[in-house]
Design an enzyme around this catalytic site. Sequence first.
Site, mmCIF file in Angstrom:
data_model
loop_
_atom_site.group_PDB
_atom_site.id
_atom_site.type_symbol
_atom_site.label_atom_id
_atom_site.label_comp_id
_atom_site.label_asym_id
_atom_site.label_seq_id
_atom_site.Cartn_x
_atom_site.Cartn_y
_atom_site.Cartn_z
ATOM 1 N N SER A 140 -38.605 -31.272 -107.805
ATOM 2 C CA SER A 140 -39.910 -30.787 -108.266
ATOM 3 C C SER A 140 -40.882 -31.966 -108.173
ATOM 4 C CB SER A 140 -39.774 -30.348 -109.732
ATOM 5 O OG SER A 140 -41.037 -30.146 -110.317
ATOM 6 N N TYR A 153 -36.395 -31.286 -118.537
ATOM 7 C CA TYR A 153 -36.569 -30.814 -117.155
ATOM 8 C C TYR A 153 -36.959 -31.983 -116.247
ATOM 9 C CZ TYR A 153 -38.297 -28.056 -113.189
ATOM 10 O OH TYR A 153 -38.492 -27.526 -111.932
HETATM 11 N N1 LIG Z 1 -41.424 -22.202 -109.419
HETATM 12 C C1 LIG Z 1 -41.903 -23.423 -109.528
HETATM 13 O O1 LIG Z 1 -43.090 -23.622 -109.819
HETATM 14 C C2 LIG Z 1 -41.003 -24.598 -109.245
HETATM 15 C C3 LIG Z 1 -41.611 -25.856 -109.078
HETATM 16 C C4 LIG Z 1 -40.811 -26.955 -108.811
HETATM 17 C C5 LIG Z 1 -39.439 -26.802 -108.712
HETATM 18 N N2 LIG Z 1 -38.873 -25.578 -108.885
HETATM 19 C C6 LIG Z 1 -37.414 -25.491 -108.777
HETATM 20 O O2 LIG Z 1 -37.076 -24.474 -107.855
HETATM 21 C C7 LIG Z 1 -35.752 -24.027 -108.126
HETATM 22 C C8 LIG Z 1 -35.728 -22.513 -108.080
HETATM 23 O O3 LIG Z 1 -36.507 -22.005 -109.171
HETATM 24 P P1 LIG Z 1 -37.492 -20.764 -109.016
HETATM 25 O O4 LIG Z 1 -38.846 -21.264 -109.247
HETATM 26 O O5 LIG Z 1 -37.209 -19.999 -107.798
HETATM 27 O O6 LIG Z 1 -37.113 -19.948 -110.351
HETATM 28 P P2 LIG Z 1 -36.304 -18.590 -110.573
HETATM 29 O O7 LIG Z 1 -36.969 -17.461 -109.880
HETATM 30 O O8 LIG Z 1 -36.107 -18.508 -112.043
HETATM 31 O O9 LIG Z 1 -34.907 -18.869 -109.853
HETATM 32 C C9 LIG Z 1 -33.912 -19.655 -110.430
HETATM 33 C C10 LIG Z 1 -32.602 -19.337 -109.732
HETATM 34 O O10 LIG Z 1 -31.571 -20.174 -110.276
HETATM 35 C C11 LIG Z 1 -30.471 -19.368 -110.636
HETATM 36 N N3 LIG Z 1 -29.767 -19.965 -111.754
HETATM 37 C C12 LIG Z 1 -30.290 -20.393 -112.934
HETATM 38 N N4 LIG Z 1 -29.311 -20.837 -113.730
HETATM 39 C C13 LIG Z 1 -28.151 -20.677 -113.040
HETATM 40 C C14 LIG Z 1 -26.788 -20.927 -113.344
HETATM 41 N N5 LIG Z 1 -26.413 -21.457 -114.516
HETATM 42 N N6 LIG Z 1 -25.846 -20.637 -112.401
HETATM 43 C C15 LIG Z 1 -26.209 -20.101 -111.211
HETATM 44 N N7 LIG Z 1 -27.472 -19.833 -110.880
HETATM 45 C C16 LIG Z 1 -28.426 -20.117 -111.789
HETATM 46 C C17 LIG Z 1 -31.077 -17.999 -110.990
HETATM 47 O O11 LIG Z 1 -30.117 -16.976 -110.795
HETATM 48 P P3 LIG Z 1 -29.306 -16.186 -111.934
HETATM 49 O O12 LIG Z 1 -30.194 -16.074 -113.135
HETATM 50 O O13 LIG Z 1 -28.983 -14.877 -111.276
HETATM 51 O O14 LIG Z 1 -28.089 -17.011 -112.178
HETATM 52 C C18 LIG Z 1 -32.171 -17.894 -109.932
HETATM 53 O O15 LIG Z 1 -31.613 -17.401 -108.728
HETATM 54 C C19 LIG Z 1 -35.367 -24.634 -109.474
HETATM 55 O O16 LIG Z 1 -34.520 -25.734 -109.273
HETATM 56 C C20 LIG Z 1 -36.695 -25.085 -110.052
HETATM 57 O O17 LIG Z 1 -36.555 -26.164 -110.941
HETATM 58 C C21 LIG Z 1 -39.615 -24.481 -109.159
#
Ligand SMILES: NC(=O)c1ccc[n+]([C@@H]2O[C@H](COP(=O)([O-])OP(=O)(O)OC[C@H]3O[C@@H](n4cnc5c(N)ncnc54)[C@H](OP(=O)(O)O)[C@@H]3O)[C@@H](O)[C@H]2O)c1
Length: 263
Positions: A140, A153
């Site tokens: 991130s 985080y």
């Molecule tokens: N969106 C943003 O603004 C942003 C910015 C910077 C970085 N990121 C990073 O991008 C990545 C993806 O996040 P996202 O934004 O796409 O959010 P999201 O839509 O909430 O997706 C998170 C994913 O992680 C999975 N997950 C969470 N805990 C888990 C566990 N214990 N075991 C297996 N799977 C797990 C969830 O699946 P299940 O719930 O089905 O397990 C889901 O598929 C993360 O690492 C986040 O920190 C996001």
Amino acid sequence: MRFRNKVVWITGASSGIGEALAYAFSREGAHLILTARRRERLEAVRDACTGEGKRLLLPFDVTDYGCHPTMVGAAVEHFGQVDILVNNAGVSQRSLVLETDFSVDRRIMEVNYFSVVSLTKAVLPYMIERGGGHIAVVSSLLGKFSTPLRSAYCASKHALHGYFDALRAEVYDQNIRITLICPGFVRTEVSLHALRGDGQEHGRMDDAIEKGMPAEVCARHILNALHKRKEEVYIARYEKIALYLKRFAPGLFSKLIRKAKVA
Ligand SMILES: NC(=O)c1ccc[n+]([C@@H]2O[C@H](COP(=O)([O-])OP(=O)(O)OC[C@H]3O[C@@H](n4cnc5c(N)ncnc54)[C@H](OP(=O)(O)O)[C@@H]3O)[C@@H](O)[C@H]2O)c1
């Protein structure tokens, strides 16, 4: 078709960036391994992929470290190889340090950091044996600087940089490439599932996330970075300014971030 016949394993593929990555890699000819906890959501993603590559679902909780060797064994048995591992699963936070139970600090480190270390260590020997591979890590912008309400985080994402910069240097000669991906605000479910200090989900779509970059656009940038085998990439809009402020004017950054509206 830059990833034709490559075997790409995406964690966190049931929503958001991981889901968008599945569609993007599929369109470019990759075979997919999709991991997350919600099996039905993974099935829906699998069925919505349009490419001709094969797809394998491996649903598990990434903090269930004991199952990692078995899952890697299943992936290798099915496809014979893993070319690209995209460590994307993650959980965010919405709580002040003083309001955050220690169990929540630990949980966020487990999901965002230790699970990535564990799965990577399980996959690496197979990649090295085959003569190479690519490990992608979705960090991130908060892996490069910190804001209030995200202490654990930010710590978990900073830790990824420390670890994977070291690993990159160690395995370069074995043809293993490491890409650290630093998105800014991306429109996903991230704020819905972010943890509050008591461990409950935040359950709200934050304004900045709602107005964030579409996940499909983020995924396109990620594929470009992986294709170019970049070491680190920043995928963001105006919020990228904070990165340069932190780097070139750290005193000013420190003053401004105290007042930042970060929900
Ligand atoms: N969106 C943003 O603004 C942003 C910015 C910077 C970085 N990121 C990073 O991008 C990545 C993806 O996040 P996202 O934004 O796409 O959010 P999201 O839509 O909430 O997706 C998170 C994913 O992680 C999975 N997950 C969470 N805990 C888990 C566990 N214990 N075991 C297996 N799977 C797990 C969830 O699946 P299940 O719930 O089905 O397990 C889901 O598929 C993360 O690492 C986040 O920190 C996001």
